[in-house]
Design an enzyme around this catalytic site. Structure first.
Site, PDB file in Angstrom:
ATOM      1  N   GLY A 200       0.782  -1.247   0.000  1.00 25.81           N
ATOM      2  CA  GLY A 200       0.000   0.000   0.000  1.00 25.81           C
ATOM      3  C   GLY A 200       0.808   1.287   0.000  1.00 25.81           C
ATOM      4  O   GLY A 200       0.515   2.207  -0.753  1.00 25.81           O
TER       5      GLY A 200
ATOM      6  N   CYS B 166      -5.124  -8.791  -5.091  1.00 24.72           N
ATOM      7  CA  CYS B 166      -4.614  -7.626  -4.366  1.00 24.72           C
ATOM      8  C   CYS B 166      -5.065  -6.372  -5.099  1.00 24.72           C
ATOM      9  O   CYS B 166      -4.770  -6.207  -6.291  1.00 24.72           O
ATOM     10  CB  CYS B 166      -3.093  -7.694  -4.338  1.00 24.72           C
ATOM     11  SG  CYS B 166      -2.322  -6.234  -3.628  1.00 24.72           S
ATOM     12  N   ASN B 167      -5.782  -5.511  -4.400  1.00 22.02           N
ATOM     13  CA  ASN B 167      -6.270  -4.278  -5.029  1.00 22.02           C
ATOM     14  C   ASN B 167      -5.133  -3.341  -5.394  1.00 22.02           C
ATOM     15  O   ASN B 167      -5.172  -2.672  -6.421  1.00 22.02           O
ATOM     16  CB  ASN B 167      -7.208  -3.544  -4.071  1.00 22.02           C
ATOM     17  CG  ASN B 167      -8.543  -4.242  -3.938  1.00 22.02           C
ATOM     18  OD1 ASN B 167      -9.510  -3.861  -4.574  1.00 22.02           O
ATOM     19  ND2 ASN B 167      -8.604  -5.275  -3.130  1.00 22.02           N
TER      20      ASN B 167
ATOM     21  N   GLU C 148      -1.798  -8.661   9.080  1.00 19.48           N
ATOM     22  CA  GLU C 148      -0.564  -9.448   8.934  1.00 19.48           C
ATOM     23  C   GLU C 148      -0.011  -9.873  10.291  1.00 19.48           C
ATOM     24  O   GLU C 148       0.675 -10.882  10.394  1.00 19.48           O
ATOM     25  CB  GLU C 148       0.493  -8.649   8.151  1.00 19.48           C
ATOM     26  CG  GLU C 148       0.166  -8.482   6.673  1.00 19.48           C
ATOM     27  CD  GLU C 148       0.206  -9.799   5.887  1.00 19.48           C
ATOM     28  OE1 GLU C 148       1.106 -10.619   6.110  1.00 19.48           O
ATOM     29  OE2 GLU C 148      -0.710  -9.989   5.049  1.00 19.48           O
TER      30      GLU C 148
ATOM     31  N   HIS D  29      -7.398  -7.678   2.245  1.00 20.89           N
ATOM     32  CA  HIS D  29      -7.191  -7.942   3.677  1.00 20.89           C
ATOM     33  C   HIS D  29      -8.423  -7.567   4.519  1.00 20.89           C
ATOM     34  O   HIS D  29      -8.599  -8.086   5.621  1.00 20.89           O
ATOM     35  CB  HIS D  29      -6.020  -7.117   4.222  1.00 20.89           C
ATOM     36  CG  HIS D  29      -4.652  -7.669   3.927  1.00 20.89           C
ATOM     37  ND1 HIS D  29      -4.094  -7.629   2.676  1.00 20.89           N
ATOM     38  CD2 HIS D  29      -3.733  -8.255   4.739  1.00 20.89           C
ATOM     39  CE1 HIS D  29      -2.879  -8.156   2.726  1.00 20.89           C
ATOM     40  NE2 HIS D  29      -2.635  -8.544   3.964  1.00 20.89           N
TER      41      HIS D  29
HETATM   42  N1  DGL Z   1      -4.413  -7.083   0.042  1.00 22.11           N
HETATM   43  C1  DGL Z   1      -3.736  -5.949  -0.537  1.00 22.11           C
HETATM   44  C2  DGL Z   1      -4.765  -5.120  -1.289  1.00 22.11           C
HETATM   45  O1  DGL Z   1      -5.790  -5.678  -1.639  1.00 22.11           O
HETATM   46  C3  DGL Z   1      -2.952  -5.244   0.520  1.00 22.11           C
HETATM   47  C4  DGL Z   1      -1.854  -4.396  -0.018  1.00 22.11           C
HETATM   48  C5  DGL Z   1      -0.789  -4.074   1.007  1.00 22.11           C
HETATM   49  O2  DGL Z   1       0.078  -4.916   1.239  1.00 22.11           O
HETATM   50  O3  DGL Z   1      -0.765  -2.935   1.499  1.00 22.11           O
HETATM   51  O4  DGL Z   1      -4.596  -3.954  -1.564  1.00 22.11           O
END
Ligand code: DGL
Length: 267
Positions: free
Chosen positions: A43, A74-75, A153, A187
């Site tokens: 992110g 993952c977005n 996490e 997440h």
């Molecule tokens: N699950 C990731 C998402 O959908 C998290 C990204 C991250 O590691 O900040 O954006």
């Protein structure tokens, strides 16, 4: 029939929400999942860097596991732009942004919707663009939620600290009186109870993770991708971080034993 696995990846545990949903919808499919925990969180990173991670992981999934489809679970990686590396990998690629927007448009009654995600996702403008293109009548309120991914996490999904953080970060969404909230980070479904406690039970939560699994199921149902032949596909998990941690916390979040987690070391 095509028994090659479907490859999926995320920066860590988040994509397990997509894997869980896909497992339930298409249990015959073999899945290979990579949690890039050695490099999480995505992110706060520069989107160009996230794009290069995604390209590297795509090459690894094809070269080492001969996958037939890649799900970008993952977005942030989806928001970083898939077009360039889509051309690089020789298999179809499914991202999470468009499925989430279509689902939120279906779920809302008032058209006032919230979209939450990582700083990278919200700052990229990917959701704004997808809403303009696919669901122009929506009135969206966006909020970045730095820190949410780190709580997940650490395996900490229901603590007082995450509630306090959520109260602060979700205030704009609550103030905008949205009727539907899109969890634009894979997440965040792990924080659904905390998020509901903050925004209220009347607000419908839409998970981009589940919608993405529906999208893959649709591809299989339409015959755009051949299905696996057996009844119960194999699940194989890999992590670029601490594999023991990935196995123990991941099993709890996934809701069943992950089994052996393979290590991945990037050059
Ligand atoms: N699950 C990731 C998402 O959908 C998290 C990204 C991250 O590691 O900040 O954006």
């Amino acid at each position: 029939m095509d028994d090659r696995p479907i490859g999926m990846f995320d920066s860590g545990f988040g994509g397990l929400t997509v894997a869980r949903a896909l497992r339930d919808l298409a249990p015959a499919e073999h899945l290979v999942y990579l949690g890039d925990t050695g490099r999480y969180p995505y992110g706060p990173r520069d989107l160009g860097e996230v794009r290069s991670f995604a390209a590297q992981i795509g090459r690894w999934l094809v070269a080492e596991h001969d996958v037939k489809l890649i799900v970008v679970a993952c977005n942030t990686a989806s928001a970083a732009g898939l077009d360039a590396w889509r051309r690089e990998v020789p298999v179809p690629v499914v991202g999470v942004i468009e499925p989430g927007v279509r689902a939120v448009a279906k779920a809302t009654v008032t058209n006032r919707v919230g979209v939450i995600g990582t700083v990278g996702t919200i700052r990229s403008g990917a959701y704004q663009r997808a809403i303009t293109e696919l669901a122009g009548s929506l009135v969206p309120t966006f909020a970045a939620c730095p820190g949410f991914v780190e709580f997940v996490e650490r395996g900490e999904t229901g603590s007082d600290q995450v509630f306090v953080l959520a109260e602060r970060l979700l205030a704009p969404v609550r103030d905008a009186a949205v009727d539907t909230l899109l969890l634009g980070c894979t997440h965040y479904p792990f924080l659904a109870r905390t998020i509901t406690d903050v925004v209220g039970r009347d607000v419908v939560l839409v998970s981009s993770a589940e919608e993405t699994a529906f999208e893959v199921q649709g591809i299989l149902d339409r015959g755009d991708l051949p299905r696996a032949a057996g009844r119960a596909g194999d699940l194989r998990f890999f992590s670029s971080g601490d594999v023991g941690w990935f196995r123990s916390v991941g099993s709890r979040l996934f809701g069943s034993e992950l089994g052996q987690v393979g290590p991945v070391v990037w050059p």
